[in-house]
Design a protein around this motif. Sequence first.
Motif, PDB file in Angstrom:
ATOM      1  N   ASP A  73     -25.014  21.531  20.922  1.00  0.00           N
ATOM      2  CA  ASP A  73     -26.104  20.644  21.321  1.00  0.00           C
ATOM      3  C   ASP A  73     -26.395  20.842  22.800  1.00  0.00           C
ATOM      4  OD1 ASP A  73     -27.043  18.546  19.219  1.00  0.00           O
ATOM      5  OD2 ASP A  73     -24.872  18.613  18.927  1.00  0.00           O
ATOM      6  N   GLY A 120     -32.189  18.176  24.045  1.00  0.00           N
ATOM      7  CA  GLY A 120     -33.074  19.335  24.143  1.00  0.00           C
ATOM      8  C   GLY A 120     -32.880  20.256  22.959  1.00  0.00           C
ATOM      9  N   ARG A 121     -33.621  21.349  22.942  1.00  0.00           N
ATOM     10  CA  ARG A 121     -33.554  22.301  21.825  1.00  0.00           C
ATOM     11  C   ARG A 121     -32.536  23.390  22.137  1.00  0.00           C
ATOM     12  NH1 ARG A 121     -35.092  22.513  16.397  1.00  0.00           N
ATOM     13  NH2 ARG A 121     -34.672  24.645  15.780  1.00  0.00           N
ATOM     14  N   ALA A 122     -31.520  23.532  21.300  1.00  0.00           N
ATOM     15  CA  ALA A 122     -30.478  24.526  21.548  1.00  0.00           C
ATOM     16  C   ALA A 122     -30.888  25.933  21.106  1.00  0.00           C
ATOM     17  CB  ALA A 122     -29.189  24.120  20.847  1.00  0.00           C
ATOM     18  N   SER A 123     -31.726  26.042  20.074  1.00  0.00           N
ATOM     19  CA  SER A 123     -31.970  27.358  19.456  1.00  0.00           C
ATOM     20  C   SER A 123     -32.780  28.299  20.328  1.00  0.00           C
ATOM     21  CB  SER A 123     -32.690  27.196  18.109  1.00  0.00           C
ATOM     22  OG  SER A 123     -34.048  26.848  18.295  1.00  0.00           O
ATOM     23  N   THR A 124     -33.427  27.789  21.354  1.00  0.00           N
ATOM     24  CA  THR A 124     -34.294  28.660  22.161  1.00  0.00           C
ATOM     25  C   THR A 124     -33.761  28.839  23.585  1.00  0.00           C
ATOM     26  OG1 THR A 124     -35.673  26.702  22.524  1.00  0.00           O
ATOM     27  CG2 THR A 124     -36.434  28.287  20.875  1.00  0.00           C
ATOM     28  N   ILE A 125     -32.482  28.550  23.781  1.00  0.00           N
ATOM     29  CA  ILE A 125     -31.855  28.835  25.069  1.00  0.00           C
ATOM     30  C   ILE A 125     -31.529  30.324  25.103  1.00  0.00           C
ATOM     31  CG2 ILE A 125     -29.886  28.351  26.574  1.00  0.00           C
ATOM     32  CD1 ILE A 125     -29.804  25.541  25.289  1.00  0.00           C
TER      33      ILE A 125
END
Lengths: 434, 434
Positions: free
Chosen positions: A131, A168-173
């Motif tokens: 996360d 926040g969004r984890a997949s686009t880090i």
Amino acid sequence: MTTDSLPTSWVESANGHPDFPLQNLPLGIFSPPGDTPRGGVAIGDYIFDLKVACDTGLFHGSAGEAARAASGETLNAFFALGSTPRRALRKRLLELLASDSPDHKRLEHLGAALLKPQLACRMHLPARIGDYTDFYVGIHHAQNIGKLFRPDNPLLPNYKYVPIGYHGRASTIVASGTDVIRPNGQTLPPGQQVPTFGPSAKMDLELELGIWIGKGNDQGRSIPIGEAAFHVAGFCLLNDWSARDIQAWEYQPLGPFLSKSFATTVSPWVVTPEALEPFRKPQPPRAEGDPQPLPYLLDVEDQDNGALDIELEVLLLTERMHEQHLPPQRIALSNTLNMYWTVAQMIAHHSVNGCRLQPGDLFGSGTLSGEQREAAGSLMELTGNGQQPIILPTGEERRFLEDGDEIILRARCKGDGQVSIGFGECRGKILPAR
Amino acid sequence: MTTDSLPTSWVESANGHPDFPLQNLPLGIFSPPGDTPRGGVAIGDYIFDLKVACDTGLFHGSAGEAARAASGETLNAFFALGSTPRRALRKRLLELLASDSPDHKRLEHLGAALLKPQLACRMHLPARIGDYTDFYVGIHHAQNIGKLFRPDNPLLPNYKYVPIGYHGRASTIVASGTDVIRPNGQTLPPGQQVPTFGPSAKMDLELELGIWIGKGNDQGRSIPIGEAAFHVAGFCLLNDWSARDIQAWEYQPLGPFLSKSFATTVSPWVVTPEALEPFRKPQPPRAEGDPQPLPYLLDVEDQDNGALDIELEVLLLTERMHEQHLPPQRIALSNTLNMYWTVAQMIAHHSVNGCRLQPGDLFGSGTLSGEQREAAGSLMELTGNGQQPIILPTGEERRFLEDGDEIILRARCKGDGQVSIGFGECRGKILPAR
């Protein structure tokens, strides 16, 4: 002066290196040319390959446990071990890589197998991120943004009680160096009632400190503030790219969403709490009238030593500057002392409701702007929401980011009698919308 | 009437089963007594063990690929395969389990190895959840909540253009049956300026539809609305537990955070899009004056057939009711037709900025309240923010949830000439704060 501030390394490029002298030893995940991802340690212009080092039998005991956990495709297992094995690994690395290391000849003999040139390697995200939470602890940023909406009352009543944050969004880090495609989305043109759809025209950056979580907690069990520091695995730089026009239209009532979730860039090296130890400071004194935080956020040791003194820099390189062989232009200089809440306070708050933190979770500090405009960590603040453009050496103006613009974040710790250390770069270039 | 609506199963308990007749065949992850987690399919009172079934050679080709992918410790690999193998698996399961199955005797011979009693098994989360997004598409809920804050203008101007959503916490999503510990946190007592700290006094539930994402998309590539349905792996029930007093104090300006992140409960069975096919409906007509959605959210097939007709139920069981052997009391009855935006619109919107969705991501619909108070999916709405308590058969009153209270969500699909199917339970009990 700490005991490990003076030694030099037999890796010559480490001595006087702006980011990676012997005193830093950050960990990361890299691929050597044509090979698979594995853990390594930055030293000067090289990466010390932990997989090769483990296989060569350079580590034993607790240091060996840590090195083995850090030698895989992600650092999650290493993060999960907590601080004791991490400190043991650091101690052993300091021994191995010091100028007076008894292992010097043996290690030099291993040569290119053990030390890979950074320039030849590809860096990855250091961990699988469970996360990602973005905080809002940069008080000058909160005030600057608040002023745009509420000139008389820029800070909301909860700000000095609650370390505000959101998921926040984890997949686009992504790791530094990954291009960022300008997002499409809904925006409301000024004076209109009906939104339009298209590429964001207000692409911005946000200068943040990233915090990697180490040991986690069980769901339902909070982390007391006095123990919070033991749950930090390390630090990085984080650029929370933001599409301001999309944000303005979407964010009520549940917060930012698509204006942020298209990409977040982190620097790939995890700078450990041990490396930052000499650069800790007391929490800056509160302003007159500032309330005392609630007890679950207060710890004497954290107040005395919980702030970080890290200089933060934002640089911009446009395509034209690149063509004219101009160097990136510094557009902001700030410092982590602009955090209203410490990292320990962020962790204690995040888990006080029983929320489970896991090894490899990532926190962003929120934009770390200073009091002065030239210390602002976003273009929204630097240009007064586009009203006062930045002028670049090419004569170009910037209100927000244009296609081809590259943003580079850097960080540097300096201290009296200390070898200064850095974070490496957090870099990303804007590509045109699809 | 669909072609597979009439057949019955040789698994006797499936015929007339309220949730799991032959026509449903939802997938989940379960542990048989004393054994490791694996994938299975609910049929009547039993679970068809996919691991055993695969090892026995019951599947071939595309169905075999799907069954193998679904037989591990999570369904992520199965979700990633997309709809074609999933449909092949369903077809084969319908053959195997139908009353007239040529394999009937062979399967009965496998007996307890193949079919495990649900009551003896433990259910787990069906997938490793990468990111969890909570939407806000229940328009009556948005209106009810908005009225509490803005009586004259309950819906914000963006609501009918933007499928509003926000990032939720993935690490604290738990499977039905997991107890939920009342969270501690900051709240602002009425009329006060300074917050206090302690257990939430306004514990609430939220009745939501959960959507499991199947095939993902690459970062930077949006999913067109016409393709969105192919990215859905299935559906569940979701209880977005909410601490209203913590929420009211923390949520400005970045949205809900600790008021939600302590726990989210999902029902463990993944009901497939194929099982729900007979219960699709046209998107309910917009009200007069409602704007046309922007083109990226509009698709003729989705408008004609993209809504779902699922009856949703909230039940409450207090400790005293339990002691008195009273059944759970229904406190709300709603329907997924209260969604202003379809699932395809949620997916198209979420990815329009290039945000990467991954197999195992979870969406919540947001609270699905109906127009009438008795159809409201939260206590905040059912009791008018605690002003009009619910009276229970024991004489107890409820404004918000008390320790020991258990909330049970159920769902049922009924259709003319259709065998009705259900979702199983989404259940959780409130334990005292620590």
